[in-house]
Design a protein around this motif. Structure first.
Motif, PDB file in Angstrom:
ATOM      1  N   HIS A  52       0.824  -1.217   0.000  1.00 23.20           N
ATOM      2  CA  HIS A  52       0.000   0.000   0.000  1.00 23.20           C
ATOM      3  C   HIS A  52       0.856   1.264   0.000  1.00 23.20           C
ATOM      4  N   HIS A  55       2.246   1.749  -3.418  1.00 22.75           N
ATOM      5  CA  HIS A  55       1.198   1.764  -4.453  1.00 22.75           C
ATOM      6  C   HIS A  55       1.432   0.670  -5.499  1.00 22.75           C
ATOM      7  N   SER A  57      -0.023  -2.619  -7.159  1.00 21.86           N
ATOM      8  CA  SER A  57      -1.340  -3.249  -7.318  1.00 21.86           C
ATOM      9  C   SER A  57      -1.278  -4.773  -7.216  1.00 21.86           C
ATOM     10  N   THR A  58      -0.128  -5.348  -7.443  1.00 18.62           N
ATOM     11  CA  THR A  58       0.032  -6.801  -7.378  1.00 18.62           C
ATOM     12  C   THR A  58      -0.266  -7.298  -5.971  1.00 18.62           C
ATOM     13  N   LYS A  59      -0.978  -8.377  -5.874  1.00 16.33           N
ATOM     14  CA  LYS A  59      -1.345  -8.951  -4.566  1.00 16.33           C
ATOM     15  C   LYS A  59      -0.153  -9.684  -3.940  1.00 16.33           C
ATOM     16  N   THR A  73       6.533  -7.343  -8.570  1.00 21.01           N
ATOM     17  CA  THR A  73       5.846  -6.619  -9.640  1.00 21.01           C
ATOM     18  C   THR A  73       6.804  -6.239 -10.754  1.00 21.01           C
ATOM     19  N   ASN A  75       4.997  -4.237 -13.102  1.00 18.68           N
ATOM     20  CA  ASN A  75       4.098  -3.195 -13.591  1.00 18.68           C
ATOM     21  C   ASN A  75       4.843  -1.866 -13.651  1.00 18.68           C
TER      22      ASN A  75
END
Length: 132
Positions: A52, A55, A57-59, A73, A75
């Motif tokens: 968080h 930031h 988004s990958t779980k 990640t 991304n």
């Protein structure tokens, strides 16, 4: 906001210096991307907080084979967030690793922006006519 109250920036920097990984991965024959990952054996909640704060988004996933939790990640938006968060913060060899990784990402982003601008420019016919 709750994660930021518990996890300070200084703590997160130290944690990533010890447990984090800045790397490049080959996606296919013509594509290499930046990656960032952290593994944690005991505490999934810590990784959720880090996810968080950065930031990402990958779980957070659990790898049963290795008995650890992991956030990983490639991304580009998340990589940009990570790059900016750790700018001018790390020391030692992890700092060197981060700086090489971050600079190469920033250079690629700039190249990408230039290429996108070039695609929007209409060709000037005088550039392509031969001068005899």
């Amino acid at each position: 906001n709750e994660a930021s109250k518990v996890i300070s920036k200084s703590w997160l920097i130290g944690f990533v210096e010890a447990e984090g990984s800045f790397y490049l991965v080959t996606k296919d024959a013509n594509r290499i991307v930046h990656g960032f990952g952290i593994t944690q054996k005991l505490d999934r909640v810590v990784l959720e907080g880090i996810r968080h704060i950065l930031h990402i988004s990958t779980k957070v996933v659990y790898k049963k084979k290795y008995n650890h939790h992991m956030i990983d990640t490639t991304n580009s938006r998340a990589i940009d967030n990570v790059s900016k968060y750790f700018f001018n913060t790390m020391k030692g060899m992890k700092g060197v690793e981060y700086r090489i990784w971050s600079r190469s990402f920033n250079k690629l982003v700039k190249v990408q922006q230039v290429l996108r601008k070039l695609r929007t420019v209409k060709a000037d016919n005088t550039l392509w006519t031969s001068k005899s």
